[in-house]
Write an enzyme that holds these catalytic residues in place. Structure first.
Site, PDB file in Angstrom:
ATOM      1  CB  CYS A   1       1.242  -3.880  -4.684  1.00 25.54           C
ATOM      2  SG  CYS A   1       1.433  -2.190  -4.089  1.00 25.54           S
TER       3      CYS A   1
ATOM      4  CG  HIS B   1      -3.884  -6.373  -3.180  1.00 22.75           C
ATOM      5  ND1 HIS B   1      -2.565  -6.769  -3.210  1.00 22.75           N
ATOM      6  CD2 HIS B   1      -3.867  -5.015  -3.195  1.00 22.75           C
ATOM      7  CE1 HIS B   1      -1.786  -5.698  -3.250  1.00 22.75           C
ATOM      8  NE2 HIS B   1      -2.550  -4.619  -3.230  1.00 22.75           N
TER       9      HIS B   1
ATOM     10  CG  HIS C   1       0.843  -3.620   1.088  1.00 24.43           C
ATOM     11  ND1 HIS C   1       1.567  -4.442   0.257  1.00 24.43           N
ATOM     12  CD2 HIS C   1       0.071  -2.851   0.265  1.00 24.43           C
ATOM     13  CE1 HIS C   1       1.245  -4.196  -0.996  1.00 24.43           C
ATOM     14  NE2 HIS C   1       0.345  -3.230  -1.015  1.00 24.43           N
TER      15      HIS C   1
END
Length: 622
Positions: free
Chosen positions: A268, A420, A458
């Site tokens: 990620c 994040h 995401h």
């Protein structure tokens, strides 16, 4: 002397819309921008979504349709209430029937298995075959099930970037790549062919990829499923499946590049890994331009099921329980730093064009900010490969320390954080503790923190790209997007020195209150990355210190025309007159296109030669 990599172009598409022109950012903060500021964005989204033609005005009804078809919402790439599922079953004939424990069926002869089971008797009847099975028959029974997760971050409803160029057999991630890279180049305000005349052919770097590779029916998923579903593996599936294929497509079909290429993957955090590669190439003088980014299209049942069984996704029943409701609120599926249940899968493509500062000033291109550095650290020994660890303390602390070194004791406090912020219970505790401890250490009392996954979900490898593009918008329109999907901060979140924004926060005209943003990314396996990006005004101030006021004045004079071109390109795109760069089979070179001496190599499609003369870089070892 270290070069400062400038951000001179940006492009892409996510659940909030098109990146260039800051339209995706504006969609996130649309409720605090003026009608005049939002006019082009509503027009752009209406065109993307097929809601208007050129002549049609965008009225309130269309705006409501745009709002319904953007940001995190109910998944659209598949129907969560009607997902194909197959069960293994053994079919047996009831012993009290007259069939004598036999099952009989007919099928085309061409569909017979190559190896006939021992308990089958086959009677060929022309092009058909009658099969009698003595005993039981193993079969797959087709069913339709409701998928436990119905929330996702699809690109705007009705928009298919593949319809804008010849995209036959292209996986969705590569369609997003071509669109996003084209959008970034369109934002430059100067034609790419003109840029190439100012650099050598090998002074371009492209770092782009997909963390999960290409995974739909046109690529890995189709290739692996074909033997089990009766499908056929095509000649393109394997070739188009590689994780670095976005870079290959950009080089081969978008910019005609012979420069450095590849992708640096870190789950990620991958976008920041690629940003670091491009930054280093420019700082070290290896390239004058770097196109960095990622494209990901993982809103598929197969991929989402893999994350769901790990307990990572926000399931419908969990969201209902959080709201004490019988209905799932897809819009609020992602709730960073609040009571939450998991992250929300999304698709996106984001690309930034970095440029050597001297070249940028010479060309007069737009300066949207600069990349000071990107720090990457692993987590060391772990109990679980997917669990967070200590590496992110190191990366955030390093980025903050660099901000202090560049901006000073007071300047480091004029930064904000793009967290994040996945929306998982574990992340809200661990990341908030990291940010809070760093804030304490650097005497930051009220560090502004936001998390835009609450808007766009995401997108895995692209996540930090979404964060970067939203941050650059702050320095154009002055608002930091707040986490508006939450109504409280969870009790276990560490926030003594943080200001976790639950509403949009005004940052002064063109975001003048903030000199830099800290982008944080935490990836599976311990892939931690934190980047420090400087504001346009801070960047120009530093450039003036280095090059002098006269150079900056000359730059601004050149930039007038560039800004006008960028604005015209954006306005035309908003009206549907968009340029997609896809040059399949054009300007192809072969062995006849190459000529060389000991001093240089020339390629027929480029004006400048590539020098070969080398000095010994290890002369002090001789």
């Amino acid at each position: 002397m270290t070069k400062l990599p400038l951000i001179v172009g940006l492009g892409g598409i996510n659940a909030a819309g098109r990146t260039s022109g800051f339209h995706s950012y504006k969609r996130m903060v649309s409720d605090v921008l003026t009608d005049d500021e939002m006019k082009t964005t509503w027009q752009d989204l209406a065109r993307r979504m097929g809601l208007v033609t050129d002549a049609e005005p965008v009225n309130e009804e269309i705006i409501e349709a745009i709002k319904a078809g953007t940001l995190v919402r109910r998944v659209e790439t598949f129907d969560p209430d009607n997902v194909l599922y197959q069960y293994k079953a053994t079919l047996n004939v009831e012993t009290n029937t007259e069939s004598n424990d036999q099952i009989t069926f007919t099928l085309r002869k061409s569909k017979l298995p190559n190896v006939i089971p021992d308990n089958w008797t086959v009677d060929l009847q022309g092009s058909k075959a009658k099969v009698t099975v003595n005993g039981s028959l193993d079969a797959l029974l087709e069913d339709r099930v409701t998928f436990p997760v119905s929330s996702g971050g699809n690109i705007p409803t009705g928009f298919d970037p593949g319809k804008m160029y010849n995209s036959r057999f292209h996986p969705r991630g590569l369609k997003l790549t071509v669109y996003g890279a084209s959008d970034a180049l369109n934002s430059l305000g100067i034609d790419w062919s003109e840029v190439l005349t100012h650099i050598k052919p090998d002074e371009v770097s492209v770092y782009a990829g997909s963390g999960l590779a290409q995974i739909d029916d046109q690529s890995i998923a189709g290739m692996l499923a074909a033997p089990l579903t009766g499908g056929r593996v095509s000649t393109k599936m394997m070739a188009l499946s590689f994780a670095e294929m976005p870079a290959d497509f950009i080089n081969g079909y978008v910019i005609n590049s012979i420069g450095t290429t590849g992708t640096n993957m870190g789950a990620c955090a991958t976008f920041l890994y690629n940003l670091r590669q491009g930054m280093h190439d420019i700082q070290q003088g290896k390239s004058k331009i770097a196109i960095v980014g990622n494209a990901e299209a993982p809103v598929l049942t197969e991929i989402m099921e893999g994350f769901r069984v790990m307990g990572a996704l926000a399931e419908d029943e969990q969201l209902k329980a959080l709201d004490n409701s019988d209905e799932v609120n897809n819009r609020r599926a992602c709730r960073p730093f609040s009571s939450n249940a998991g992250f929300t899968m999304a698709e996106s493509a984001q690309f930034a064009v970095l440029m050597d500062d001297e070249l940028a000033l010479k060309l007069g291109v737009n300066i949207y900010g600069s990349v000071a550095d990107v720090f990457i650290n692993a987590d060391a020994n772990k109990k679980s490969i997917s669990a967070p660890g200590v590496g992110n303390y190191v990366t955030v602390a390093k980025a903050t320390a660099l901000a202090k070194a560049i901006l000073g004791e007071d300047g480091v406090k004029q930064t904000f954080v793009q967290a994040h912020g996945t929306g998982t219970p574990q992340n809200r505790v661990t990341e908030s503790h990291i940010l809070n401890e760093v804030a304490k250490t650097f005497d930051i009392d009220n560090w502004a923190v936001t998390a835009i996954k609450s808007y766009v979900g995401h997108s895995m490898s692209v996540a930090a790209g979404d964060q970067l593009m939203a941050s650059l918008g702050v320095w154009q329109y002055g608002w930091v997007p707040g986490i508006t999907t939450i109504d409280h901060i969870a009790d276990d979140v560490h926030q003594s020195n943080l200001n976790i924004l639950t509403e949009h926060a005004f940052a002064g005209q063109r975001g003048e209150d903030y000199k830099a943003v800290i982008l944080n990314a935490k990836g599976f396996g311990g892939n931690n990355a934190t980047g420090l990006v400087l504001s346009p005004s801070q960047t120009l101030s530093m450039l003036q210190s280095k090059y002098g006021a006269d150079v900056i004045t000359a730059y601004h004079e050149k930039n007038v025309a560039i800004q006008a071109n960028s604005l015209e390109n954006d306005q035309q795109t908003c009206l549907g007159n968009e340029k997609i760069r896809y040059k399949f089979g054009e300007n192809v070179m072969d062995e006849t296109s190459v000529s060389m001496t000991q001093d240089e190599i020339r390629l027929s499609e480029f004006e400048q030669a590539i020098p070969l003369a080398m000095t010994n870089p290890y002369s002090d070892y001789s």
